[in-house]
Enzyme design. Structure first.
Site, short mmCIF file in Angstrom:
data_model
loop_
_atom_site.label_atom_id
_atom_site.label_comp_id
_atom_site.label_asym_id
_atom_site.label_seq_id
_atom_site.Cartn_x
_atom_site.Cartn_y
_atom_site.Cartn_z
N ARG A 230 0.83 -1.20 0.00
CA ARG A 230 0.00 0.00 0.00
C ARG A 230 0.86 1.25 0.00
O ARG A 230 1.90 1.29 0.69
CB ARG A 230 -0.92 0.04 1.23
CG ARG A 230 -2.19 -0.77 1.05
CD ARG A 230 -3.09 -0.11 -0.02
NE ARG A 230 -4.26 -0.89 -0.36
CZ ARG A 230 -4.32 -1.84 -1.29
NH1 ARG A 230 -3.25 -2.17 -1.99
NH2 ARG A 230 -5.45 -2.47 -1.54
N GLU A 259 -3.14 7.89 -5.47
CA GLU A 259 -3.31 7.18 -6.75
C GLU A 259 -4.50 7.78 -7.48
O GLU A 259 -5.52 8.06 -6.83
CB GLU A 259 -3.53 5.69 -6.49
CG GLU A 259 -2.29 5.05 -5.90
CD GLU A 259 -2.41 3.52 -5.73
OE1 GLU A 259 -3.35 2.92 -6.29
OE2 GLU A 259 -1.56 2.95 -5.05
N HIS A 279 -0.10 0.31 -9.91
CA HIS A 279 -0.92 -0.60 -9.10
C HIS A 279 -1.37 -1.82 -9.91
O HIS A 279 -2.55 -2.08 -10.10
CB HIS A 279 -2.14 0.15 -8.51
CG HIS A 279 -2.66 -0.48 -7.25
ND1 HIS A 279 -3.18 0.24 -6.22
CD2 HIS A 279 -2.75 -1.78 -6.86
CE1 HIS A 279 -3.58 -0.57 -5.24
NE2 HIS A 279 -3.32 -1.81 -5.63
#
Ligand SMILES: NC(=O)C1=CN([C@@H]2O[C@H](COP(=O)(O)OP(=O)(O)OC[C@H]3O[C@@H](n4cnc5c(N)ncnc54)[C@H](O)[C@@H]3O)[C@@H](O)[C@H]2O)C=CC1
Ligand SMILES: O=C(O)CCC(=O)C(=O)O
Length: 527
Positions: A230, A259, A279
């Site tokens: 994360r 993000e 990601h």
């Protein structure tokens, strides 16, 4: 048909499963404002990491029964708000484990051999071999922070590459680490000894900026760091500085504090020893099929009134356990409702006693069902299996549990005692056959009553004529009695009477019943 919103790209197999029971709208480009506007229409929402279900968004989902996160991390969902609102939050704990672990290993290899930069250089027309001399991972030390599902798979593969593995995970037993052939160590030792450090932790208050300037300072010079867990576990400013100073030899990041990563982020400017992916940890065909099926099936089940297998905010039950417990959950809920109505005022303690064959069962779902029943006269449909415990806690209801396998009057029974502002009341219930519910005692007076919608209960002295007087009074008010049971412990002592009545009791009638000589108390119950 219920309505499901799919607000991030999800594999078609998941949409097909949802379409069996719901109208499915796939809207993957909603702005946060648009999301707030449309959410009230939906019974369920299915997301990946793109959609942020903030407090405001969850509160906008007034009709939501379930939030399905097609993946592991639920840090993009305000779970406490969902729980308070009685919304089940489910995820797919294992569907993308292998994908994320393999992405981590690919990042580690890419960092060691500069593969992305060498590829870009060659495609840019060069034949540069000097700039890309790498290092081997063989015999190097890999430090894993968080030895859960992904961390464990990374450990297994890295061991087969000849790496020595250190792990830091305060919640892991030494036996589990030993089984994986991993040395469980303190964080500081790991940071000092590792050539590579990889993160596989959830983002929590404790893990935010776990990798910061102070901790980077004690690491080996030239250490390589990978984060496929994360964003925000690494302080991005500190790590960029450490790359620039040469303290850190390379970083590979799949996840970021914000993000999508800002277009002008300084991370984008760094050199060949910095690898960034958007990601992509879970982005394999296999993982996307796994998580879509896993979560869509759970949404389908919850919309059909069945339990979810991996809810993060209620205890999950295996289908076979659920089948066995289901009638007992209904029994506990009915008894909770009954004892709450008998208690009348505020309840401060509820004791749940599991007897006979269920004495050794998982008690938590039964306790939750009893609390749901206890609170439902006050909260009605606002209380459910998700929020019953929280609602009870907020009202100061203390729950105790006891078990007695030796009670054998029925194969399994549940005894509830509620203590509150108006004294103590207790009820027992059991199952007749596999699922027929019976009330088997009230305030320890034995009875055998099938619960019905309306019931009149009296506590009275067992003496001739009293039942007739109550019956005549009901007749005078045109209330039809369906059945009647009296329970007593001794002849002409105290007794309880339960009347199943077809109609609600007219106002004022209860007062008249209480005034009949020999009646000590009377209750109208609506189940
Ligand atoms: N990049 C991506 O696309 C993906 C990222 N993830 C993320 O990877 C991470 C790991 O996922 P899993 O292995 O499935 O989770 P997991 O729950 O199986 O493992 C997490 C481990 O972290 C440990 N842990 C928790 N707090 C800790 C602390 N303060 N210090 C040290 N250890 C701590 C836990 O004991 C547990 O063993 C999660 O953050 C998840 O969201 C998961 C899948 C894909
Ligand atoms: O949905 C995705 O692609 C991200 C997966 C992820 O981060 C997770 O499962 O925690």
């Amino acid at each position: 048909m219920p309505k499901v919103l799919v607000s991030d790209p999800i594999d078609q197999v998941g949409i097909d499963i949802l379409s069996q029971v719901a109208t499915v709208d796939v809207k993957t480009t909603l702005s946060p404002e648009e999301l707030l506007q449309v959410l009230p229409e939906y019974d369920a929402i299915m997301i990946r990491s793109g959609t942020k279900l903030t407090k405001e968004a969850v509160e906008a989902g007034k009709n939501l029964k379930i939030i399905g996160r097609a993946g592991v991390g639920v840090d993009n969902v305000d779970v406490p708000t969902a729980t308070r609102m009685g919304i089940v939050v489910v995820n797919s704990p294992e569907g993308n484990t292998i994908a994320a672990a393999e992405h981590t290993l690919a990042m580690m290899m890419s960092l060691s051999r500069f593969i992305p930069a060498a590829n870009a250089s060659l495609k840019g027309g060069k034949w540069d071999r000097k700039s890309f001399t790498g290092v081997e991972v063989y015999k190097k030390t890999l430090g894993i922070l968080g030895l859960g599902k992904i961390g464990s798979h990374v450990a297994t593969v890295a061991k087969s590459l000849g790496m020595r593995i250190l792990a830091y995970d305060p919640f892991l037993t030494a036996e589990r680490a030993e089984k994986l052939g991993v040395h469980l160590v303190e964080l500081e030792i790991l940071l000092r000894e590792a050539d590579y450090i990889t993160l596989h932790l959830p983002k929590t208050k404790e893990t935010a900026h776990l990798i910061n300037a102070d901790r980077i300072a004690i690491m080996k010079d030239g250490v390589r760091i990978i984060n496929c867990a994360r964003g925000g576990i690494i302080d991005e400013v500190a790590i960029a500085e450490a790359i620039k100073s040469g303290k850190v030899g390379g970083i590979a990041l799949d996840v970021f504090e914000n993000e999508p990563l800002e277009a002008d982020s300084g991370l984008r400017e760094l050199g060949a020893n910095v690898i960034l992916t958007p990601h992509l940890g879970a982005s394999t065909e296999e993982a996307q099929t796994n998580v879509a099926v896993d979560v869509a099936e759970q949404i389908r089940d919850v919309l059909l009134g069945l339990p979810a297998r991996s809810a993060v905010n209620i205890p999950g039950l295996r289908p076979d356990v659920w089948q066995k417990l289901k009638p007992y959950l209904q029994l506990a809920e009915m008894l909770g409702n009954l004892v709450g109505q008998l208690a009348g005022g505020r309840v401060d303690t509820l004791n749940v006693k599991l007897q006979g064959e269920i004495a050794n069962s998982e008690s938590q779902p039964i306790v939750v069902a009893a609390l749901k029943g206890l609170l439902s006269p006050a909260l009605r449909e606002r209380v459910n299996f998700v929020n019953a415990s929280i609602e009870a806690k907020e009202r100061g209801i203390h729950v105790t549990e006891t078990r007695d396998p030796s009670v054998e009057d029925y194969s399994g029974s549940i005894h509830l005692t509620a203590h509150g502002s108006q004294g103590e009341q207790s009820v027992t219930g059991a199952l007749l056959g596999k699922s027929e519910i019976r009330i088997t005692s009230i305030n320890e007076f034995p009875i055998n009553v099938a619960p019905t919608h309306y019931m009149l209960l009296t506590l009275h002295r067992d003496m001739p004529g009293i039942i007739g007087r109550i019956g005549s009074l009901l007749g005078n008010f045109n209330v039809n009695i369906a059945s009647m049971q009296v329970g007593r412990r001794m002849v002409r002592g105290e007794a309880v009477m339960v009347l199943n009545i077809d109609d609600p009791l007219p106002s004022g009638l209860l007062d008249e019943i209480v005034h009949i000589q020999g009646v000590t108390d009377a209750f109208v119950v609506k189940l």
